[in-house]
Design an enzyme around this catalytic site. Structure first.
Site, PDB file in Angstrom:
ATOM      1  N   GLU A  35      43.394  55.855  63.557  1.00 21.41           N
ATOM      2  CA  GLU A  35      43.423  55.494  64.971  1.00 21.41           C
ATOM      3  C   GLU A  35      43.526  56.807  65.742  1.00 21.41           C
ATOM      4  OE1 GLU A  35      46.900  53.487  66.441  1.00 21.41           O
ATOM      5  OE2 GLU A  35      45.859  52.824  68.261  1.00 21.41           O
ATOM      6  N   ARG A 261      51.915  55.289  49.971  1.00 20.69           N
ATOM      7  CA  ARG A 261      51.877  56.472  50.813  1.00 20.69           C
ATOM      8  C   ARG A 261      52.519  57.639  50.108  1.00 20.69           C
ATOM      9  NH1 ARG A 261      52.227  56.494  56.597  1.00 20.69           N
ATOM     10  NH2 ARG A 261      51.688  54.484  57.483  1.00 20.69           N
ATOM     11  N   LYS A 271      54.698  59.262  62.422  1.00 16.33           N
ATOM     12  CA  LYS A 271      54.204  59.732  63.706  1.00 16.33           C
ATOM     13  C   LYS A 271      55.343  59.805  64.715  1.00 16.33           C
ATOM     14  CE  LYS A 271      49.907  58.376  64.206  1.00 16.33           C
ATOM     15  NZ  LYS A 271      48.807  57.405  64.418  1.00 16.33           N
TER      16      LYS A 271
END
Length: 555
Positions: A35, A261, A271
């Site tokens: 994104e 991950r 983030k």
RNA sequence: AGCCCGAUGGUGUAAUUGGCAACACAGCUGGUUUUGGUCCAGUCAUUCUAGGUUCGAGUCCUAGUCGGGCUGCCA
């Protein structure tokens, strides 16, 4: 990557091998779907590289798709930053750069399709009401009172949503699945929400935007993605992913496969936390060399090859992995060892005067640019009467097995000659100001005919023939392996993660260019920072050398 | 608590699919060395627990334990 490198094997490749053997695919197509709302970090690089390397190894295709379905957060500058990062990593997507926003029209038509199939409805419930109706982990939800609206009414309402007749949040389009489903994602998920927000690509063309779940799998299907490889947190979304693929007339049937991950010791990756570091001023921006962002690593002097190797060594599984940051250091050193020109720089200078060396004279000695790779060539290093050595390369009262300079002891000045410490000059507080030494004229070239052993070799820089440097020394951003072990990660920040020092380098360093990997011998790998100017060359320490002596001393 | 996922040294990943637990990082020992670097050698495990099947189980079965994810109109 060398030819002898073996291809990784992992559970995803096993799945692909089986499907290929069963004749399920003609080509393998993977994708990376960021994104455009933030900077890429080392965790993303694992996702990028596992997708990319599969496409490569199976002679397939790799797509880059901007997953831009939320105009309130996304921005063209992030698209550019992402493209720069991937380009730096050496990842290629050819013509295959796509945007979820390119699929808005198709997605809209598929939404109409679901309405016509009685599988979607417009819901007037407020945010709070929806939450109530959803139920929770243990209790089933209940049907919205608007759930059984007729097709015509839904079509009409949805058209009005699209035409901007309602305010943000007034209505949503939901799939009609099962409000009692044990998987919360299947309790009539929202497909479209109203958002009167300018989109960075489609401007004001739309005021309804598809949700991730409604856009992602269909985007995969449009592009012919065969394997939609993503991280574990989407595991619970897979039934929904499959539901759309089954219930919509999509052109292909992609398969979502999840893997864990990547986490690193001494590092935060989310983030949100990274943003807190930037906004709190704890680091100097997203490209601060202490940040685990790709833009930060690049500035610090990491190589794309080292990140590829690291990602490969990390592997692909469904176990929660916390990888020791020393593995990244290792991959970096392994790569830099073969690429870095060797230079001498003194980071913590102590003056040495060689009393039997003629004043004002300069002798130049030739040193190889790499001890093992002849094709790197050589450079000349100046020796003068006054020079600098590293402060910790002299000890007045050395412990056992200290091989460096001490009173009466002889050491080799790398490439140049042997010197013996004769006298120590101190100030009234007892601080060592200078070492008075003598050199053996027979040792010019740094060896003697008598073949006598000199155990210690230290680096040096001439006090007159040198170039001053600003050197930024980096350490872990966080003290603990797990920055949140004691709660707040901000509390765990390492106050010494950055130390700026002034150093002296050999003259050859004037020719160093941005991006050149350089080893300051016995100290570490360094690279030029873009802050460098005509007045001052600025170096970042990329990573230190392994230091078994220092390690022993610290114990 | 419901659903989903996972469990092999300090860390990460393997194990011909039921046949001597392997590789790498980190650590520790030593050797070589004009970088205390590089390189080389050595060393470091009752496969989460308890039962069971089997000549034989990390792998199969049963029951547990522990860890992660999920209740955005974020992705």
């Amino acid at each position: 990557m060398s030819e002898g490198d073996t291809r990784p094997t992992n559970f995803i490749r096993d799945i692909i091998d089986e499907e290929l053997a069963a004749g399920k695919h003609e080509v393998i197509v993977t994708r990376f779907p960021p994104e455009p709302n933030g900077y890429l970090h080392i965790g993303h690089s694992k996702a990028i590289l596992t997708n990319y390397s599969i496409a490569q190894d199976y002679n397939g295709r790799f797509h880059l798709r901007m997953d831009d379905t939320n105009p309130s957060k996304e921005d063209m500058s992030y698209v550019e930053a992402i493209i720069n990062d991937l380009t730096w990593l050496g990842v290629e997507w050819g013509e295959s750069l796509f945007f979820a926003s390119d699929y808005y029209q198709q997605l809209y038509e598929w939404a109409l399709f679901l309405i016509n199939e009685c599988r979607a409805y417009v819901d007037d419930l407020s945010l709070e009401e929806m939450k109530e109706y959803r139920g929770n982990l243990t209790e089933p939800g209940k049907n919205s009172p608007y759930r059984d609206r007729g097709v015509e009414e839904n079509l009409d309402l949805f058209a009005k949503m699209k035409n901007g007749e309602y305010e943000d949040g007034a209505k949503v389009l939901r799939a009609k699945i099962d409000m009692a489903h044990p998987n919360l994602n299947m309790r009539d998920p929202v497909l479209y929400r109203i958002l009167h927000h300018n989109h960075y690509r489609t401007a004001d063309e739309w005021c309804i935007y598809p949700m991730y779940d409604f856009a992602h799998g269909q985007g995969d299907a449009i592009e012919g993605i065969t394997h939609s490889i993503c991280s574990l947190e989407f595991e619970n979304h897979r039934p929904l992913y499959d539901w759309f693929i089954e219930n919509l007339p999509v052109p292909s049937k992609p398969r979502q496969i999840e893997f864990s991950r990547l986490n690193l010791t001494h590092t935060v990756m989310s983030k949100r936390k990274l943003l807190a570091l930037v906004e709190g001023g704890y680091v100097n921006g997203w490209d601060d060399p202490r940040m685990p962002t790709l833009i930060g690593y690049r500035r610090r002097g990491y190589t794309p090859e080292s990140i590829h190797e690291f990602s490969k060594r990390a592997g692909v599984t469904k176990q929660n992995q916390v990888i020791d940051i020393s593995l990244l250091d290792f991959c970096l050193r392994q790569d830099l060892e073969l690429k870095a020109m060797r230079r001498m720089a003194v980071l913590d200078p102590l003056k040495v005067t060689i009393t039997n060396f003629p004043e004002g004279e300069v002798e130049w000695y030739e040193g190889p640019n790499h001890p093992g790779i002849e094709s790197f060539g050589t450079r000349m290093v100046p020796l003068t009467r006054e020079l600098y050595i590293e402060r910790d390369d002299f000890m007045e009262d050395p412990p056992r097995k200290y091989f460096r300079l001490a009173p009466g002891r002889e050491v080799r000045l790398r490439y140049a000659c042997y010197i013996t410490a004769k006298e120590v000059v101190k100030d009234e507080d007892g601080n060592i100001l200078e070492i008075i030494a003598e050199f053996d004229p027979e040792s010019r070239g740094a060896s003697t005919l008598d073949g006598r052993k000199v155990k210690g070799t230290i680096h040096f820089v001439s006090a007159s023939e040198n170039v001053p440097l600003e050197v930024r020394m980096y350490d872990h951003l966080f003290l603990n392996e797990d920055p949140e072990a004691d709660g707040d990660f901000i509390q765990n920040l390492n106050p010494d993660s950055l130390k700026v020092i002034t150093a002296y380098g050999e003259p050859e360093l004037k020719g160093a260019k941005l991006g050149d990997p350089i080893q300051f011998e016995r100290k570490g790998y360094f690279s030029i920072d873009p802050d460098s100017s005509e007045e001052m060359i600025v170096f970042n320490r990329t990573v230190g050398l392994r230091d078994s002596w220092g390690k022993k001393q610290r114990k």
